[in-house]
Scaffold this motif. Structure first.
Motif, PDB file in Angstrom:
ATOM      1  N   VAL A  67       0.870  -1.178   0.000  1.00  0.00           N
ATOM      2  CA  VAL A  67       0.000   0.000   0.000  1.00  0.00           C
ATOM      3  C   VAL A  67       0.903   1.223   0.000  1.00  0.00           C
ATOM      4  O   VAL A  67       1.781   1.352   0.865  1.00  0.00           O
ATOM      5  CB  VAL A  67      -0.917   0.014   1.240  1.00  0.00           C
ATOM      6  N   LYS A  68       0.686   2.100  -0.970  1.00  0.00           N
ATOM      7  CA  LYS A  68       1.499   3.312  -1.071  1.00  0.00           C
ATOM      8  C   LYS A  68       0.671   4.517  -0.640  1.00  0.00           C
ATOM      9  O   LYS A  68      -0.476   4.675  -1.056  1.00  0.00           O
ATOM     10  CB  LYS A  68       2.024   3.496  -2.498  1.00  0.00           C
ATOM     11  N   TRP A  69       1.279   5.344   0.169  1.00  0.00           N
ATOM     12  CA  TRP A  69       0.624   6.530   0.713  1.00  0.00           C
ATOM     13  C   TRP A  69       1.520   7.729   0.405  1.00  0.00           C
ATOM     14  O   TRP A  69       2.571   7.881   1.003  1.00  0.00           O
ATOM     15  CB  TRP A  69       0.412   6.349   2.202  1.00  0.00           C
ATOM     16  N   ARG A  70       1.060   8.551  -0.519  1.00  0.00           N
ATOM     17  CA  ARG A  70       1.815   9.736  -0.887  1.00  0.00           C
ATOM     18  C   ARG A  70       1.258  10.951  -0.148  1.00  0.00           C
ATOM     19  O   ARG A  70       0.045  11.182  -0.151  1.00  0.00           O
ATOM     20  CB  ARG A  70       1.757   9.980  -2.391  1.00  0.00           C
ATOM     21  N   ILE A  71       2.154  11.696   0.508  1.00  0.00           N
ATOM     22  CA  ILE A  71       1.760  12.906   1.236  1.00  0.00           C
ATOM     23  C   ILE A  71       2.393  14.109   0.533  1.00  0.00           C
ATOM     24  O   ILE A  71       3.621  14.218   0.460  1.00  0.00           O
ATOM     25  CB  ILE A  71       2.217  12.853   2.702  1.00  0.00           C
ATOM     26  N   GLU A  72       1.546  14.965   0.004  1.00  0.00           N
ATOM     27  CA  GLU A  72       2.005  16.222  -0.593  1.00  0.00           C
ATOM     28  C   GLU A  72       1.686  17.327   0.405  1.00  0.00           C
ATOM     29  O   GLU A  72       0.536  17.493   0.823  1.00  0.00           O
ATOM     30  CB  GLU A  72       1.319  16.459  -1.933  1.00  0.00           C
ATOM     31  N   ARG A  73       2.699  18.087   0.754  1.00  0.00           N
ATOM     32  CA  ARG A  73       2.570  18.987   1.908  1.00  0.00           C
ATOM     33  C   ARG A  73       3.149  20.357   1.588  1.00  0.00           C
ATOM     34  O   ARG A  73       4.166  20.462   0.893  1.00  0.00           O
ATOM     35  CB  ARG A  73       3.318  18.361   3.084  1.00  0.00           C
ATOM     36  N   LYS A  74       2.527  21.403   2.152  1.00  0.00           N
ATOM     37  CA  LYS A  74       3.027  22.761   1.945  1.00  0.00           C
ATOM     38  C   LYS A  74       2.758  23.604   3.186  1.00  0.00           C
ATOM     39  O   LYS A  74       1.652  23.599   3.727  1.00  0.00           O
ATOM     40  CB  LYS A  74       2.372  23.408   0.727  1.00  0.00           C
ATOM     41  N   THR A 113       8.677   2.041   4.341  1.00  0.00           N
ATOM     42  CA  THR A 113       9.760   2.653   3.575  1.00  0.00           C
ATOM     43  C   THR A 113       9.314   4.024   3.086  1.00  0.00           C
ATOM     44  O   THR A 113       8.162   4.213   2.697  1.00  0.00           O
ATOM     45  CB  THR A 113      10.135   1.773   2.371  1.00  0.00           C
ATOM     46  N   VAL A 114      10.246   4.972   3.108  1.00  0.00           N
ATOM     47  CA  VAL A 114       9.937   6.350   2.716  1.00  0.00           C
ATOM     48  C   VAL A 114      10.770   6.733   1.499  1.00  0.00           C
ATOM     49  O   VAL A 114      11.993   6.585   1.498  1.00  0.00           O
ATOM     50  CB  VAL A 114      10.234   7.334   3.866  1.00  0.00           C
ATOM     51  N   GLU A 115      10.080   7.218   0.473  1.00  0.00           N
ATOM     52  CA  GLU A 115      10.743   7.795  -0.687  1.00  0.00           C
ATOM     53  C   GLU A 115      10.505   9.291  -0.661  1.00  0.00           C
ATOM     54  O   GLU A 115       9.357   9.741  -0.659  1.00  0.00           O
ATOM     55  CB  GLU A 115      10.176   7.208  -1.982  1.00  0.00           C
ATOM     56  N   ALA A 116      11.585  10.063  -0.625  1.00  0.00           N
ATOM     57  CA  ALA A 116      11.489  11.522  -0.592  1.00  0.00           C
ATOM     58  C   ALA A 116      12.647  12.088  -1.401  1.00  0.00           C
ATOM     59  O   ALA A 116      13.675  12.475  -0.835  1.00  0.00           O
ATOM     60  CB  ALA A 116      11.517  12.040   0.843  1.00  0.00           C
ATOM     61  N   THR A 151      17.196   7.068   8.873  1.00  0.00           N
ATOM     62  CA  THR A 151      16.882   5.890   8.060  1.00  0.00           C
ATOM     63  C   THR A 151      15.677   6.165   7.189  1.00  0.00           C
ATOM     64  O   THR A 151      14.822   6.983   7.538  1.00  0.00           O
ATOM     65  CB  THR A 151      16.605   4.658   8.958  1.00  0.00           C
ATOM     66  N   ARG A 152      15.607   5.483   6.055  1.00  0.00           N
ATOM     67  CA  ARG A 152      14.472   5.603   5.148  1.00  0.00           C
ATOM     68  C   ARG A 152      13.532   4.405   5.241  1.00  0.00           C
ATOM     69  O   ARG A 152      12.518   4.368   4.547  1.00  0.00           O
ATOM     70  CB  ARG A 152      14.965   5.752   3.699  1.00  0.00           C
ATOM     71  N   SER A 153      13.886   3.437   6.051  1.00  0.00           N
ATOM     72  CA  SER A 153      12.998   2.291   6.182  1.00  0.00           C
ATOM     73  C   SER A 153      13.086   1.698   7.572  1.00  0.00           C
ATOM     74  O   SER A 153      14.101   1.838   8.264  1.00  0.00           O
ATOM     75  CB  SER A 153      13.317   1.220   5.136  1.00  0.00           C
ATOM     76  N   ILE A 213       5.097   6.934   1.447  1.00  0.00           N
ATOM     77  CA  ILE A 213       5.304   5.906   2.464  1.00  0.00           C
ATOM     78  C   ILE A 213       4.727   4.606   1.929  1.00  0.00           C
ATOM     79  O   ILE A 213       3.551   4.548   1.542  1.00  0.00           O
ATOM     80  CB  ILE A 213       4.621   6.282   3.798  1.00  0.00           C
ATOM     81  N   THR A 214       5.568   3.577   1.882  1.00  0.00           N
ATOM     82  CA  THR A 214       5.134   2.265   1.395  1.00  0.00           C
ATOM     83  C   THR A 214       5.034   1.306   2.568  1.00  0.00           C
ATOM     84  O   THR A 214       5.994   1.139   3.318  1.00  0.00           O
ATOM     85  CB  THR A 214       6.103   1.709   0.347  1.00  0.00           C
TER      86      THR A 214
END
Length: 843
Positions: A133-140, A207-210, A190-192, A273-274
């Motif tokens: 499950v992938k959760w993308r957070i777009e933030r400003k 796991t975090v991809e940024a 860490t990224r994971s 976030i995966t």
């Protein structure tokens, strides 16, 4: 029948219509469910189910992993920001967000929270892909803001006991067993994070991809005994709040504020976030153990062995859990821990760590700082740098120079990464040259920075014993480093330097083995190697210092079988008399004045207590001589683990009870020694070398090992050993090397660095080595089924320029002349599932 089918279809349509009418939707092959009335969205992936609430808040209130609920609260998972002491979060929004169905999933748009002068706007996008499950957070942020903390998101697991620990993306471990009071907090880069529970076998990987951003995670045992995990994304690496005059402390108590404030821009940021499930036993299982408690072996290597990894660029032997938190760069076994841990992420992470040490822990002249710590209390005044590396107050601990080189060399063997080791080459040469230059009298033994014990300064790991001038402990480590590094220099094409290091090592070995009356370390009276000799020729440490004597044997300095027997039998006799479960640092007392006053009367601390960190070298010393003794002490350590978890720095000599709150990852090294010296697991730069010394009670063991992206099975029976992957297998009654690629299998006879037999084939193949050798070589070729294919062989390491007969199933097929290098090439067919092949230069 037709009426029944019509009735069934009509009811299905009515059910779907009713669900849509009530506000429910089905999407992605039943992977999600909308309840518009309650404003919740249920998302289902492979063994992952979450429930999202999107009314006056945006939060995940339920998370199931393989059917087990791990989060079940209104503040389960959310995003938050702390500014000026005030916390704003997606638990309390300025307005209700909107749920939008997309082609691949769902979006929650218009998540807005903050204060009067600050608004954080977020969009959450959820998709299910494959098993994740992938959760993308777009933030400003509405403006540039200095934040105390910011998390996107925060996970609030139901209990501190929900998971046993979380493996970090660099190979470390957040071990929740060590969160032994409320408000313990541990922050790392860490990224994971792979959360696991060995009892259920469940695992959750986050796991975090940024892209272009730095990622950090924080773990806290909350005031109500839940487990909090917060993910932070920033432009630069997160730094730590000031504590006792430093900013290096990763683990804190009675507080959650581990990170220092930092600035967030008003630019839009995005991270994904995966979440995915893994089977703990499948991913980290170690196979079948016979004659020894495999559950305990796995537990020690999966936890204790990792706790010296403090952060992504700080690997050592002392736990991140301790107030002091030191890393001793004068420990030669940190890379070897990776052999037992057997996690590619640890090896990858340690490469980055050693690169960091290369760039920050070594002086321009080649001197390697001996330590790093959370605080500066152990620092020699004025002998440190801005990165936290320093010389210890007890003296210039010179074993850090050879130990850096040894760790680089052994990590290279485990990874086979020649490009990486080449970048380390100049620094390793510089580190070796710095200490080699300490041999001012030309006898092959390097001298310490102090001349006499009366100067009350140490020079090695046993840091409050005043070893001076010519120190056997440091010289043994140097010999080991020189031998290892010379081989690498040769692989890198630098024979001149390799020859130089080998010559120095040979000279060191000769001097080391001389009797003390001739300036060497062998004590004829005490029947052991001494610890050191002062410049005035006085001999010290005649008390059977076990690391010195074990290293002399394990590293090949002592190749005199009579001496080896005297040392090892002498130690074991006394061990039996005292009924000690593990080897002490010294069998008898140091003489008065040889150590700090607090070390007397014997036994006390470094003058006679039991330090488990020397288990691997001790097991190796016994393995070739009497492996049953090595196994005995491995079992003793596992038995101790069952009693107290090995959660101590050392054990007292008198009561054999745990002492010290500084838990050492080195407490696992006897078990690492079991793998290395008893099971014979030796990953080398161009092959997997198997060299077992098992006892009959261990026969039948079948281990699973990771090696260069492959999952190998190692089977150990009495005089019959095998290594296999999913396609190829080699069986032999002696030690051998194995290396496999897609369609190529290589067999290495003994510890030979060059392939003795190469087979190229598209199908599965088993080679059973019957008779290794350069004049006659015999093996059985087994295939899974008869086909029209051929197997192409290159047999190497034969006698050069000699005629060989190729004999298959007793029939001479042809004659072949070996090349000047000793190679012959030929093909065999696959007309039989089993064929016996013999190459012979004899009539």
């Amino acid at each position: 029948m037709a009426n029944f089918m019509f009735y069934r279809k009509t009811n299905i349509l009515l059910c779907v219509f009713t669900m849509l009418f009530l506000g429910y939707g089905i999407a992605g092959a039943s992977t999600s469910l909308i309840n518009k009335k309650d404003k919740t969205l249920t998302i289902k992936g492979h063994n992952i189910t979450m429930v999202l609430s999107y009314g006056g808040s945006a939060r995940i209130t339920s998370l199931l992993v393989n059917g087990r609920k791990v989060i079940s609260s209104v503040d389960g998972i959310f995003t938050s920001v702390n500014v000026g002491g005030k916390t704003y979060s997606s638990l309390q929004l300025k307005a209700a967000p909107a749920l939008i169905k997309t082609k691949n999933g769902f979006e929650i748009n218009g998540i807005r929270y903050g204060g009067a002068n600050l608004t954080i706007t977020e969009d959450w996008i959820f998709t299910t892909t494959g098993k994740a499950v992938k959760w993308r957070i777009e933030r400003k942020f509405s403006e540039v803001t200095k934040v105390e903390e910011t998390y996107a998101p925060v996970f609030n697991f139901d209990s501190i006991n929900t998971w046993e620990g979380a493996y970090q993306g660099y190979g470390g471990l957040a071990w929740f067993y060590l969160f032994n009071e409320k408000l313990c907090t541990y922050g790392v880069h860490t990224r994971s994070s792979s959360f696991w529970d060995s009892k259920t076998g469940n695992g959750l990987n986050i796991t975090v991809e940024a892209p272009g951003q730095k990622v950090a995670m924080k773990y806290t045992r909350t005031g109500d005994d839940r487990l909090y995990c917060g993910i932070s994304v920033s432009d630069k690496d997160m730094t730590f709040r000031l504590d006792s005059g430093t900013n290096r402390r990763r683990f804190i108590r009675n507080s959650t504020n581990v990170w220092a404030p930092f600035e967030r821009s008003a630019a839009k940021e995005s991270q994904t976030i995966t979440l995915s499930y893994f089977d703990f036993n499948e991913k980290y299982g170690r196979g079948k153990f016979v004659g020894i408690n495999g559950g305990q072996v796995s537990a020690v290597l999966n936890t204790i062995a990792r706790i010296g990894v403090i952060d992504s660029l700080h690997f050592g032997g002392n736990s991140w859990h301790t107030p002091y938190g030191p890393i001793c760069l004068h420990e030669q076994y940190i890379a070897q821990l990776g052999l037992g841990i057997n996690d590619p992420e640890y090896l990858k992470g340690y490469k980055s760590c050693l690169d960091f040490y290369r760039d920050h822990a070594i002086k321009p002249d080649g001197r390697v700082f001996s330590r790093w710590a959370y605080t500066d209390e152990d620092m020699m005044p004025g002998q440190g740098n801005k990165d936290g590396f320093y010389e210890a107050q007890w003296g210039i601990l010179m074993d850090s120079n050879p130990d850096f080189v040894t760790n680089v060399a052994e990590l290279y063997d485990m990874t086979g990464d020649k490009a990486w080791v080449k970048k380390q080459q100049p620094t390793c040469e510089q580190a070796l040259n710095w200490i080699i230059d300490r041999d001012t009298n030309g006898n092959g033994l390097v001298e310490m920075m102090t001349d006499l014990q009366s100067q009350h300064k140490s020079s090695d790991w046993i840091d409050i014993i005043w070893a001076s001038y010519e120190n056997a402990f440091v010289n043994a480590k140097l010999y080991h480093a020189l031998v290892n590094w010379a081989a690498i220099e040769r692989q890198l094409g630098n024979d001149s330097k390799a020859n130089g290091y080998e010559k120095f090592a040979a000279r060191l070995k000769v001097s080391f083995n001389k009797p003390t009356s001739e300036g060497g370390f062998w004590d004829e009276e005490k029947k052991c190697y001494v610890h050191w000799i002062d410049k005035d020729k006085t001999v010290h440490g005649r008390n059977m210092v076990t690391p010195v004597n074990f290293m002399a044997i394990a590293y090949g300095i002592c190749d005199n079988n009579d001496r080896r027997k005297l040392i090892l039998d002498g130690i074991e006799t006394q061990m039996e008399q005292e009924k000690l479960f593990f080897w002490p640092l010294a069998m008898t007392t140091y003489a008065p004045g040889e150590g700090k006053a607090s070390q007397y009367p014997f036994p006390s601390y470094e003058n006679g207590d039991l330090f488990l960190s020397w288990g691997s070298v001790a097991v190796k010393a016994y393995a070739e001589y009497k492996p049953e003794l090595a196994v005995k002490y491995v079992k003793n350590v596992l038995n101790q683990y069952s009693k107290d978890g090995l959660a101590f720095q050392r054990y007292s000599r008198v009561k054999q009870d745990g002492q010290g709150d500084d838990i050492l990852s080195g407490n696992s090294l006897s078990i690492v020694g079991l793998y290395h010296a008893i099971y014979g697991i030796n990953p080398l730069y161009n092959r997997f070398y198997l060299n077992p010394h098992i006892t009959p009670e261990l026969a039948g063991t079948a281990l699973k090992c990771n090696f260069r992206g492959q999952r190998l099975t190692i089977k150990l029976d009495n005089n019959r050993y095998s290594v296999s992957n999913e396609k190829f297998k080699i069986v032999s009654g002696k030690d051998f090397g194995f290396n496999a690629k897609i369609n190529q299998l290589n067999y290495f006879e003994g510890n030979n660095t060059q392939s003795s037999l190469q087979a190229i084939t598209e199908g599965p193949l088993t080679l059973i080595i019957k008779k290794p050798g350069n004049r006659q070589r015999e093996w059985v070729q087994n295939i899974s089924k008869i086909s029209g294919n051929t197997i192409s062989y290159v047999a190497g390491q034969l006698t050069p320029d000699v005629i060989y007969k190729l004999i298959v199933n007793g029939k001479i097929i042809k004659t072949l002349k070996s090349s000047a290098k000793g190679d012959v090439s030929f093909n065999t067919d696959c007309s039989s599932v089993s064929q016996t092949i013999l190459l012979s230069d004899e009539n």
